[in-house]
Design an enzyme around this catalytic site. Structure first.
Site, PDB file in Angstrom:
ATOM      1  N   PHE A  16       0.828  -1.201   0.000  1.00 33.40           N
ATOM      2  CA  PHE A  16       0.000   0.000   0.000  1.00 33.40           C
ATOM      3  C   PHE A  16       0.867   1.257   0.000  1.00 33.40           C
ATOM      4  CE2 PHE A  16      -2.964  -3.091   1.768  1.00 33.40           C
ATOM      5  CZ  PHE A  16      -4.187  -2.720   1.225  1.00 33.40           C
ATOM      6  N   ASP A  17       0.590   2.147  -0.933  1.00 33.79           N
ATOM      7  CA  ASP A  17       1.136   3.493  -0.857  1.00 33.79           C
ATOM      8  C   ASP A  17       0.538   4.160   0.386  1.00 33.79           C
ATOM      9  OD1 ASP A  17       2.364   5.926  -1.787  1.00 33.79           O
ATOM     10  OD2 ASP A  17       0.365   6.552  -2.444  1.00 33.79           O
ATOM     11  N   LEU A  18       1.176   5.232   0.850  1.00 35.45           N
ATOM     12  CA  LEU A  18       0.691   5.923   2.048  1.00 35.45           C
ATOM     13  C   LEU A  18      -0.086   7.191   1.681  1.00 35.45           C
ATOM     14  CD1 LEU A  18       0.633   6.023   5.162  1.00 35.45           C
ATOM     15  CD2 LEU A  18       2.837   7.234   5.066  1.00 35.45           C
ATOM     16  N   ASP A  19       0.628   8.225   1.238  1.00 43.79           N
ATOM     17  CA  ASP A  19      -0.029   9.500   0.915  1.00 43.79           C
ATOM     18  C   ASP A  19      -0.977   9.337  -0.273  1.00 43.79           C
ATOM     19  OD1 ASP A  19       1.457  10.697   2.887  1.00 43.79           O
ATOM     20  OD2 ASP A  19       2.909  11.616   1.525  1.00 43.79           O
ATOM     21  N   ILE A 173      -0.903  -1.154  -4.484  1.00 48.20           N
ATOM     22  CA  ILE A 173      -2.134  -0.368  -4.430  1.00 48.20           C
ATOM     23  C   ILE A 173      -1.753   1.084  -4.165  1.00 48.20           C
ATOM     24  CG2 ILE A 173      -4.316  -0.054  -3.191  1.00 48.20           C
ATOM     25  CD1 ILE A 173      -3.830  -3.168  -2.399  1.00 48.20           C
TER      26      ILE A 173
END
Length: 227
Positions: A16-19, A173
């Protein structure tokens, strides 16, 4: 040499990407970008323009905003940005509605999940813990402050090698083209999310395997990606 996956059992591993994917960081990032540009006496665009840069590497962002390839100037901008961001900016951030439920559902279908972000790891770790997301992830991966792994292609390659994860079992994602390009470069699948900062056309043109309109739809999108 044959890779022996560290994460076995269920077949899918999620990155998972964060921002723009798990959290909305706009207030802190925009304020700190503006602070850096003002400290340098550089022209500063509108908040909406600054927000459009959320996601990619800040070194590249400042190169664009300052219209320069001068490494020293870019590093000065980054230092000013971090003066504010490391103290207060990283906490001007909130989890998107529906994300915790999305992560609860993801745990039922994946053997492990990781954060893979271009935010420096030292900041990403603090954010993930402060916002109560750490329990969902087996690890948090981000660049070092001096720039190592500042390219998401390299970051994902590092993550996959370190965790001994098969790319064929991996789904990235994220909300920006860089997430999709990095996944493709490493032989992984990808889902582009539409609630962040990247447009539908940006994600589609980058080659996302699926597009997901809301956190509640992620489980359904994952079910349509064969592993």
């Amino acid at each position: 040499m044959t890779l022996t996956p560290h994460w076995s059992g269920m077949t899918r591993v999620l990155l998972f990407d964060l921002d723009g994917t798990l959290t909305d960081p706009r207030p802190g990032i925009v304020r700190c970008m503006r602070y850096a540009l003002e400290k340098l006496g550089a022209p500063c665009p509108s908040d909406d323009v600054l927000a459009s840069f959320i996601g990619p590497s800040l070194r590249g962002t400042f190169a664009t905003l300052l219209e320069t390839s001068d490494r020293q100037l870019i590093e000065r901008a980054l230092a000013f940005y971090r003066e504010q961001y490391g103290e207060t900016g990283l906490f001007e951030n909130h989890v998107y509605d529906g994300v915790t439920r999305m992560l609860d559902d993801a745990r039922l279908t994946a053997s492990a999940s990781f954060v893979a972000t271009l935010k420096p790891k030292t900041y990403a770790d603090r954010i993930v813990h402060r916002l109560g997301l750490a329990r969902y992830f087996a690890g948090v991966y981000g660049p070092e402050l001096e720039g190592k792994f500042d390219d998401k292609v390299d970051l994902l390659a590092h993550l996959l090698a370190t965790e001994k994860i098969s790319p064929e079992s991996t789904v990235m994602i994220g909300d920006r083209a860089g997430d999709i390009v990095a996944a493709r470069a490493n032989g992984a699948r990808s889902i582009g999310v539409l609630w962040g900062y990247g447009s539908e056309s940006e994600l589609a043109d980058a080659g996302a395997d699926r597009l997901c309109a809301s956190p509640s739809e992620l489980a359904s999108c994952l079910s349509r990606i064969p592993i």
